[in-house]
Design a protein around this motif. Structure first.
Motif, PDB file in Angstrom:
ATOM      1  N   GLN A   1       0.822  -1.211   0.000  1.00 48.33           N
ATOM      2  CA  GLN A   1       0.000   0.000   0.000  1.00 48.33           C
ATOM      3  C   GLN A   1       0.855   1.260   0.000  1.00 48.33           C
ATOM      4  O   GLN A   1       1.909   1.320   0.637  1.00 48.33           O
ATOM      5  N   SER A   2       0.399   2.286  -0.733  1.00 46.61           N
ATOM      6  CA  SER A   2       1.060   3.592  -0.747  1.00 46.61           C
ATOM      7  C   SER A   2       0.047   4.645  -1.168  1.00 46.61           C
ATOM      8  O   SER A   2      -1.024   4.329  -1.694  1.00 46.61           O
ATOM      9  N   TRP A   3       0.402   5.900  -0.941  1.00 48.09           N
ATOM     10  CA  TRP A   3      -0.465   7.002  -1.392  1.00 48.09           C
ATOM     11  C   TRP A   3      -0.643   6.918  -2.899  1.00 48.09           C
ATOM     12  O   TRP A   3      -1.740   7.135  -3.412  1.00 48.09           O
ATOM     13  N   GLN A   4       0.432   6.615  -3.609  1.00 49.97           N
ATOM     14  CA  GLN A   4       0.361   6.543  -5.063  1.00 49.97           C
ATOM     15  C   GLN A   4      -0.606   5.437  -5.504  1.00 49.97           C
ATOM     16  O   GLN A   4      -1.389   5.618  -6.440  1.00 49.97           O
ATOM     17  N   MET A   5      -0.557   4.300  -4.836  1.00 51.48           N
ATOM     18  CA  MET A   5      -1.460   3.216  -5.187  1.00 51.48           C
ATOM     19  C   MET A   5      -2.912   3.590  -4.918  1.00 51.48           C
ATOM     20  O   MET A   5      -3.798   3.354  -5.745  1.00 51.48           O
ATOM     21  N   GLU A   6      -3.157   4.203  -3.771  1.00 48.13           N
ATOM     22  CA  GLU A   6      -4.520   4.571  -3.398  1.00 48.13           C
ATOM     23  C   GLU A   6      -5.100   5.645  -4.311  1.00 48.13           C
ATOM     24  O   GLU A   6      -6.300   5.654  -4.602  1.00 48.13           O
ATOM     25  N   ASN A   7      -4.261   6.586  -4.751  1.00 45.52           N
ATOM     26  CA  ASN A   7      -4.749   7.747  -5.479  1.00 45.52           C
ATOM     27  C   ASN A   7      -4.484   7.733  -6.977  1.00 45.52           C
ATOM     28  O   ASN A   7      -5.070   8.534  -7.708  1.00 45.52           O
TER      29      ASN A   7
END
Length: 285
Positions: free
Chosen positions: A210-216
């Motif tokens: 999980q990462s911010w990039q993956m989520e967004n």
């Protein structure tokens, strides 16, 4: 610190200045393109100035967010020459640490406080008042300016002396470059393997990947949508700053240098203004 000036009304500065206006600060704005400042004044309560000098002369704190080192040098030089003793200059631009140190020295000579305070969170973070601010500068100056920066940020932290904020932002961009490339390769791999990448992302985003990039950004990458967000041109500017600093301090940024060249490939594809997640496009060639 109630009289505030904001220099630079780009995609970040425009909403940042807006939050200050909405939170009771007396705001004067300046932008090289006058129409942008006029539009801001129609949307928010505040005044616009025709020159940097007119904008800053009576301000308690001057905040700026412009383009690159050259822009910062030009605008900050004009500002410091007209600012009153005891006021504070806060630079939210992502620029070099060396320039931050030079500006700190210049401001001290004029009895003006200085903070280098680059931000992370992108346009959405600026609009929602949810930016992260990395700050370098004198502790007392930081404490005085902190309430102002908290208006448009979810987290503000002093890292160290002048230049430290910019060094922290370099670390931020180094991390992002590697994460986005990893996400792009994973999606490319999944497509080639015939998997439903949306389903895979739904699963792995709940685990260690999980990462911010993956989520967004994963869903927009899957859909081939890149006409938004933080531009590749700006990311290359930031990575260039980090790579130059690495050459000075002797650190090795092999992955960062490689991803920077991948972004150069995206520029050749006409994606200079695409979001940084467009690294996936070069794998489709």
């Amino acid at each position: 610190m109630k009289k505030v000036c904001f220099l630079g009304l780009g995609v970040m500065g425009y909403p940042m200045a807006g939050h200050l206006s909405e939170n009771g600060y007396k705001v004067t704005v300046f932008n090289r393109t006058t129409a942008k400042a006029e539009n801001w004044c129609k949307q928010y309560t505040g005044e616009m100035a025709q020159t940097v000098s007119d904008a800053v002369y009576d301000a308690d704190i001057v905040l700026m967010c412009v383009g690159n080192d050259n822009d910062v040098s030009e605008v900050a030089g004009q500002a410091v020459a007209a600012m009153k003793p005891g006021s504070i200059l806060v630079d939210h631009t992502t620029a070099s640490a060396e320039l931050a140190r030079q500006l700190n020295t210049l401001c001290r000579e004029k009895e003006i406080g200085f903070l280098d305070a680059p931000v992370s969170g992108g346009q959405a973070g600026a609009q929602n008042g949810q930016l992260t601010v990395m700050v370098g500068g004198d502790p007392d100056t930081y404490e005085k300016a902190l309430p102002v920066m908290q208006v448009f940020a979810r987290h503000v932290q002093r890292i160290g002396d002048a230049g430290s904020g910019q060094l922290a932002k370099m670390m931020n961009q180094i991390c992002i470059a590697g994460i986005v490339q990893g996400l792009a390769e994973a999606l490319h791999f999944g497509e080639k393997a015939g998997l439903d990448c949306k389903q895979v992302i739904e699963v792995i985003s709940k685990g260690a990947a999980q990462s911010w990039q993956m989520e967004n950004r994963a869903s927009t990458m899957i859909n081939g949508e890149y006409e938004f967000g933080f531009a590749v041109d700006w990311m290359r500017k930031d990575l260039h700053i980090a790579l130059e600093e690495a050459r000075k301090n002797g650190s090795t940024l092999a992955l960062t240098a490689l991803v920077d060249q991948y972004y150069a490939d995206v520029q050749k594809l006409g994606g200079g203004r695409w979001d940084t997640s467009s690294l996936l496009t070069r794998l489709h060639g």
